[in-house]
Structure formats: C-alpha cells, structure tokens
Design an enzyme around this catalytic site. Structure first.
Site, PDB file in Angstrom:
ATOM      1  CB  SER A  17      -0.919   0.017   1.219  1.00  0.00           C
ATOM      2  OG  SER A  17      -1.505   1.294   1.330  1.00  0.00           O
ATOM      3  CG  HIS A  42      -3.903  -1.516  -1.713  1.00  0.00           C
ATOM      4  ND1 HIS A  42      -4.980  -2.275  -2.118  1.00  0.00           N
ATOM      5  CD2 HIS A  42      -4.355  -0.755  -0.687  1.00  0.00           C
ATOM      6  CE1 HIS A  42      -6.032  -1.989  -1.358  1.00  0.00           C
ATOM      7  NE2 HIS A  42      -5.686  -1.060  -0.489  1.00  0.00           N
ATOM      8  CG  ASP A  44      -5.217   2.369   0.740  1.00  0.00           C
ATOM      9  OD1 ASP A  44      -6.167   1.578   0.621  1.00  0.00           O
ATOM     10  OD2 ASP A  44      -4.097   2.030   1.162  1.00  0.00           O
ATOM     11  CG  MET A  46      -8.556   7.184   2.299  1.00  0.00           C
ATOM     12  SD  MET A  46      -7.693   7.288   3.865  1.00  0.00           S
ATOM     13  CE  MET A  46      -6.830   5.715   3.841  1.00  0.00           C
ATOM     14  CG  HIS A  75      -9.233   0.180  -0.838  1.00  0.00           C
ATOM     15  ND1 HIS A  75      -8.710  -0.101   0.415  1.00  0.00           N
ATOM     16  CD2 HIS A  75     -10.584   0.124  -0.684  1.00  0.00           C
ATOM     17  CE1 HIS A  75      -9.699  -0.305   1.269  1.00  0.00           C
ATOM     18  NE2 HIS A  75     -10.839  -0.162   0.630  1.00  0.00           N
ATOM     19  CG  MET A  77     -11.438   3.204   1.600  1.00  0.00           C
ATOM     20  SD  MET A  77      -9.993   3.163   2.679  1.00  0.00           S
ATOM     21  CE  MET A  77      -8.718   3.314   1.442  1.00  0.00           C
ATOM     22  CG  MET A 146     -11.836  -2.845   4.844  1.00  0.00           C
ATOM     23  SD  MET A 146     -10.302  -2.353   4.014  1.00  0.00           S
ATOM     24  CE  MET A 146      -9.360  -1.591   5.340  1.00  0.00           C
ATOM     25  CG  ASP A 184      -6.405  -2.974   2.959  1.00  0.00           C
ATOM     26  OD1 ASP A 184      -5.352  -2.733   3.554  1.00  0.00           O
ATOM     27  OD2 ASP A 184      -7.017  -2.145   2.245  1.00  0.00           O
TER      28      ASP A 184
HETATM   29  C1  DX5 Z   1      -6.640   1.507   5.360  1.00  0.00           C
HETATM   30  C2  DX5 Z   1      -6.142   1.146   3.989  1.00  0.00           C
HETATM   31  C3  DX5 Z   1      -5.042   0.152   3.993  1.00  0.00           C
HETATM   32  C4  DX5 Z   1      -3.782   0.617   4.689  1.00  0.00           C
HETATM   33  C5  DX5 Z   1      -3.022  -0.594   5.138  1.00  0.00           C
HETATM   34  O1  DX5 Z   1      -7.782   2.275   5.249  1.00  0.00           O
HETATM   35  O2  DX5 Z   1      -7.197   0.612   3.212  1.00  0.00           O
HETATM   36  O3  DX5 Z   1      -4.747  -0.260   2.673  1.00  0.00           O
HETATM   37  O4  DX5 Z   1      -2.951   1.386   3.868  1.00  0.00           O
HETATM   38  O5  DX5 Z   1      -1.923  -0.166   5.873  1.00  0.00           O
HETATM   39  P1  DX5 Z   1      -1.178  -1.138   6.892  1.00  0.00           P
HETATM   40  O6  DX5 Z   1      -0.698  -2.310   6.109  1.00  0.00           O
HETATM   41  O7  DX5 Z   1      -0.107  -0.289   7.444  1.00  0.00           O
HETATM   42  O8  DX5 Z   1      -2.207  -1.549   7.926  1.00  0.00           O
HETATM   43 ZN    ZN Z   2      -6.631  -0.309   1.259  1.00  0.00          ZN
END
Ligand code: DX5
Ligand code: ZN
Length: 234
Positions: A17, A42, A44, A46, A75, A77, A146, A184
């Site tokens: 990620s 990956h 993320d 948000m 991903h 969110m 998750m 994840d």
């Molecule tokens: C959280 C994200 C994850 C996050 C994982 O909302 O969706 O992808 O980056 O990070 P680690 O591996 O540090 O928990």
């Molecule tokens: Zn993620």
C-alpha cells in the site's frame, strides 16, 4: 498484461500500500517495491466522507502510471465511486475496489467498471457482514475484507475478521468462481499466516512493506512465504 484474473494462485500475492510510502519519493518507492517482488500496487483513495481521512486522488495515480508497469489495485474509500470511476481508469487504474457502504447502487458501480474495462472488487468494513456482498459475488472479480477500520495505515490487525474471510472462501469455492480474496489492514509477516489459513490469496501490506527494517525485498519474500490454504473444509 495487468489483469488480476490471470495472476498466480499458487502463492499468496502481495499488494504493497502506497499509503505507507514516502510520498516525496513516491515513484522511486514504487519502483523499489516492484524490484522487491510486489505483485501489484495498492492505492488507497479516501474522500474524508466514507472514511475520516483524506489521501490522494487521480493526479497522483496518473503520475505514478508514467513510470510503473505494476497492476494498479485502486481501493476507493469514497461515497460516490460511480461518479469518479472513469477518472481513475483514465489515470491508470487496472482494478477498482469500492465499498458496499458507499452511497451508490453496487450493481451500477459494477456495470460502470465493466464498461470501463477494468476488473472490479467489493470491500466491507469490519462491522459489515459478508451477507452484504454475497448477492454480488458472481458479478465481481475480488472481495476485499478489511481487518482494520478503513481510513488509516499502521493499525492493528483484527483477527476477529477471519471467520468472514473463511465464509467468503467457502462461498467462492461452492459457486466455483474465479474471485480473488484480499485482506487489508495490519497484515505483516506474522498475521499473513492466519489470513492465508482462512483462505486469503492476496494481501495488502503498507507499513509491513515500506516500513520494514530489513527492506522491502525481505518484507515481500516473507509475505510470499505464507501458504494459501487448500483445506476444502474451510
Ligand atoms: C486503510 C487502507 C489500507 C492501509 C493498510 O484504510 O485501506 O490499505 O494502507 O496499511 P497497513 O498495512 O499499514 O495496515
Ligand atoms: Zn486499502
């Protein structure tokens, strides 16, 4: 060929990620992750609404796309994936995962991703039961479970989500589907074992890859060492 459906199933795949990378050296860090054996990247996204944090959007993905051939596992969110899916595909997304908790009709988001020619996955928060996604299982390419509350990297792994992973695995097997099962949040060289034992075949790891003391190559090879469960009783 950046197609999720054609990737190996004989080992657990690793999707580092970007959230845990040094954003000031993002392209360099992504290249390092690729050289260290990452199977994909990956990303993320948000929006500060679906989750209580902001990260980055299409322009960052577009910049990284110029220098990387990795499969971009995006991903989302965000509350309105239907509105933004096209811009993420134009920026370089190969795969889009959206949340069942978003404001859109999941069937419409799936149809939009098909129209755009990318693979599509659905994710759910720790408090959401598998039953929220099961009606769509035959229409998607991936389920993302998750194991932290989405919004932040570096949180602790929630082992209590493992029965949900096993439930998805059973259902995927029962229906004979080619659906990948991704986990994840808080995945590291220790917790990856339980993910794999419960049926996960793809893990996201942010802190455990970009923050590993011994470097990314050691980090990714230890995650790859986890054996996917072949236990049909799962
Ligand atoms: C959280 C994200 C994850 C996050 C994982 O909302 O969706 O992808 O980056 O990070 P680690 O591996 O540090 O928990
Ligand atoms: Zn993620």
């Amino acid at each position: 060929m950046r197609d999720l459906r054609t990737l190996s199933r004989s080992q657990v795949l690793v999707s580092p990620s970007l959230l845990a990378a040094d954003f000031g050296r993002a392209a360099e860090q992504v290249a390092e992750a690729a050289a260290a054996g990452a199977d994909m990247l990956h990303l993320d996204v948000m929006d500060g609404h679906l989750v209580p944090n902001l990260s980055f959007g299409g322009p960052v993905i577009k910049s990284l796309r110029k220098s990387s051939d990795l499969l971009f596992d995006v991903h989302l969110m965000i509350t309105d994936p239907l509105k933004y899916a096209e811009s993420f595909v134009k920026a370089g997304a190969d795969h889009i995962t959206f949340h069942v908790e978003c404001d859109n009709d999941p069937a419409a988001v799936i149809a939009e991703c098909r129209r755009l020619g990318v693979t599509v996955g659905m994710s759910l928060r720790p408090g959401t039961p598998a039953s929220a996604i099961l009606p769509y299982l035959d229409r998607i390419d991936l389920v993302l479970v998750m194991t932290v509350e989405p919004g932040f990297g570096g949180q602790s792994f929630m082992a209590d989500q493992m029965p949900k992973v096993a439930e998805f695995k059973r259902e995927i097997r029962k229906r004979g589907l080619n659906v990948r099962l991704e986990v994840d949040g808080g995945v590291d060289e220790r917790t990856v074992t339980t993910c794999a034992a419960h049926g996960a075949d793809l893990v996201v790891a942010g802190t455990a890859v970009f923050g590993h003391k011994e470097g990314m190559q050691v980090a990714i090879s230890r995650l790859h060492a986890a054996t996917p469960s072949l236990d049909s009783a799962l």
